[in-house]
Write an enzyme that holds these catalytic residues in place. Structure first.
Site, PDB file in Angstrom:
ATOM      1  N   CYS A 213      -5.803   9.726   6.170  1.00 36.34           N
ATOM      2  CA  CYS A 213      -4.691  10.106   4.644  1.00 36.34           C
ATOM      3  C   CYS A 213      -3.853  11.454   4.967  1.00 36.34           C
ATOM      4  O   CYS A 213      -2.873  11.310   5.255  1.00 36.34           O
ATOM      5  CB  CYS A 213      -5.691  10.484   3.589  1.00 36.34           C
ATOM      6  SG  CYS A 213      -6.462   9.148   2.934  1.00 36.34           S
TER       7      CYS A 213
ATOM      8  N   ARG B 159      -0.359  10.652   3.765  1.00 32.18           N
ATOM      9  CA  ARG B 159       0.338   9.220   3.343  1.00 32.18           C
ATOM     10  C   ARG B 159      -0.054   8.828   1.987  1.00 32.18           C
ATOM     11  O   ARG B 159       0.493   8.141   1.063  1.00 32.18           O
ATOM     12  CB  ARG B 159      -0.061   8.100   4.434  1.00 32.18           C
ATOM     13  CG  ARG B 159      -1.519   7.906   4.497  1.00 32.18           C
ATOM     14  CD  ARG B 159      -1.840   6.619   5.044  1.00 32.18           C
ATOM     15  NE  ARG B 159      -3.349   6.389   5.054  1.00 32.18           N
ATOM     16  CZ  ARG B 159      -4.295   5.784   4.323  1.00 32.18           C
ATOM     17  NH1 ARG B 159      -3.795   5.355   3.027  1.00 32.18           N
ATOM     18  NH2 ARG B 159      -5.678   6.027   4.077  1.00 32.18           N
TER      19      ARG B 159
ATOM     20  N   HIS C  30      -1.628   9.651  -6.526  1.00 35.40           N
ATOM     21  CA  HIS C  30      -2.178   8.741  -7.584  1.00 35.40           C
ATOM     22  C   HIS C  30      -3.139   9.358  -8.314  1.00 35.40           C
ATOM     23  O   HIS C  30      -3.928  10.289  -7.709  1.00 35.40           O
ATOM     24  CB  HIS C  30      -2.329   7.538  -6.787  1.00 35.40           C
ATOM     25  CG  HIS C  30      -3.329   7.644  -5.477  1.00 35.40           C
ATOM     26  ND1 HIS C  30      -3.018   7.424  -4.502  1.00 35.40           N
ATOM     27  CD2 HIS C  30      -4.708   7.517  -5.670  1.00 35.40           C
ATOM     28  CE1 HIS C  30      -4.002   7.600  -3.429  1.00 35.40           C
ATOM     29  NE2 HIS C  30      -5.024   7.604  -4.277  1.00 35.40           N
ATOM     30  N   ILE C  31      -3.591   8.533  -9.465  1.00 34.17           N
ATOM     31  CA  ILE C  31      -4.592   8.746 -10.373  1.00 34.17           C
ATOM     32  C   ILE C  31      -5.180   7.423 -10.378  1.00 34.17           C
ATOM     33  O   ILE C  31      -4.602   6.529 -10.954  1.00 34.17           O
ATOM     34  CB  ILE C  31      -4.285   9.603 -11.441  1.00 34.17           C
ATOM     35  CG1 ILE C  31      -3.754  10.970 -11.257  1.00 34.17           C
ATOM     36  CG2 ILE C  31      -5.479   9.761 -12.472  1.00 34.17           C
ATOM     37  CD1 ILE C  31      -3.129  11.717 -12.569  1.00 34.17           C
TER      38      ILE C  31
ATOM     39  N   ARG D  30       7.933  21.597  18.755  1.00 29.27           N
ATOM     40  CA  ARG D  30       7.610  20.400  19.073  1.00 29.27           C
ATOM     41  C   ARG D  30       5.828  20.445  18.554  1.00 29.27           C
ATOM     42  O   ARG D  30       5.148  19.775  19.460  1.00 29.27           O
ATOM     43  CB  ARG D  30       7.500  19.906  20.529  1.00 29.27           C
ATOM     44  CG  ARG D  30       9.141  19.710  20.908  1.00 29.27           C
ATOM     45  CD  ARG D  30       9.287  19.730  22.093  1.00 29.27           C
ATOM     46  NE  ARG D  30      10.785  19.525  22.492  1.00 29.27           N
ATOM     47  CZ  ARG D  30      11.123  19.768  23.830  1.00 29.27           C
ATOM     48  NH1 ARG D  30      10.539  19.988  24.829  1.00 29.27           N
ATOM     49  NH2 ARG D  30      12.627  19.396  23.807  1.00 29.27           N
TER      50      ARG D  30
END
Length: 279
Positions: free
Chosen positions: A154, A178, A219-220, A134
């Site tokens: 993020c 994320r 992403h780019i 936990r």
């Protein structure tokens, strides 16, 4: 070529060839235009730190020292104050996310760590039973999001587990993110949390084990495609960089300092690339 270099190039190729375009994108560039991106979902990487596999590319210089200072700001100082980040650590890039004229980033990151006393609780339960399942740091706080403006975290979740191997205890860590601006922040975020993993391991006198890195949206941005092609064309350095924490085993988590970290054998390819941040 390091394992991190190979993964980095593979992810760039995958995004550029298989990625899809963002829609209704939130971020903006400094000129006010929408920061669209190509992205893939569900990116995962595994590094065995105990075997020298560090998640740092040699294809361009990465600001590891500043990244580690940010970890201290969040998990030791436990504050969202930009003045603390600037005055104590000389780190300025978070200024782009200041909320109004508050000199804070809103009720985010360090403020959430302090609000829930996360580090003390985590250290206590690891001390009470290292094998409990936990050991979770979560910075995702809906109440905080409703109370204040600010970038939602993020790198929002970290989990820790231990393994005993041949009498030694190894601390493993999993970072869940994320969203990740891959060319700018990928290895910054990864190495930040390896540093946090090392600090916790030192606190208990354990060895550092594996680091698992999951990103939901990798992403780019569309103003980085030229830099992406440049990175693909570069030959990685032959160096094998590693991070060491120069304090004795058993050093209290809150007594460790940024200068106790040392990055060895790091000779990245130059020149540095320039990126316009999406805010």
């Amino acid at each position: 070529m390091t394992k991190a270099d190979a993964i980095f190039k593979e992810n760039i190729r995958k995004i550029m060839t298989e990625g899809v375009w963002s829609e209704q994108a939130r971020p903006k560039y400094k000129d006010g235009s929408t920061a669209n991106s190509k992205y893939v979902t569900g990116s995962f990487a595994e590094y065995d730190i105990s075997k020298g596999e560090f998640p740092i590319t040699t294809l361009r210089p990465i600001a590891i020292k500043s990244a580690i200072k940010e970890v201290f700001w969040i998990y030791q100082d436990q504050t969202n104050s930009l003045d603390v980040l600037e005055d104590k650590y000389n780190v300025h890039y978070w200024n782009e996310w200041e909320v109004g004229d508050s000199r804070t980033i809103g009720e985010r990151y360090g403020a959430i760590v302090k609000k829930h006393d996360i580090i003390n609780k985590l250290l206590k339960q690891l001390a009470d039973n290292p094998w409990n399942r936990r050991n979770v740091i979560s910075l995702w706080d809906y109440e905080a999001f409703e109370r204040s403006e600010g970038l939602q975290p993020c790198a929002f979740q970290t989990m820790f587990d231990v393994r005993r191997v041949d009498g030694d205890i190894y601390l493993d860590a999993t970072l869940t993110q994320r969203s990740n601006d891959m060319l700018v922040a990928h290895h910054i975020n990864a190495m930040q949390y390896v540093a946090l993993q090392m600090m916790i391991a030192k606190h208990f006198g354990w060895k550092v084990g594996k680091f698992f890195y999951f990103i939901n949206n990798l992403h780019i941005y569309d103003n980085q495609f030229e830099q992406a092609e440049e990175l693909l064309s570069r030959e990685a350095s032959d160096c094998q960089p590693r991070l060491v924490l120069n304090v004795p085993d058993g050093t209290n988590f809150f007594d460790i300092k940024p200068e106790d970290f040392e990055l060895l054998d790091y000779d990245p390819v130059k020149p540095q690339l320039k990126f316009d941040l999406a805010i």
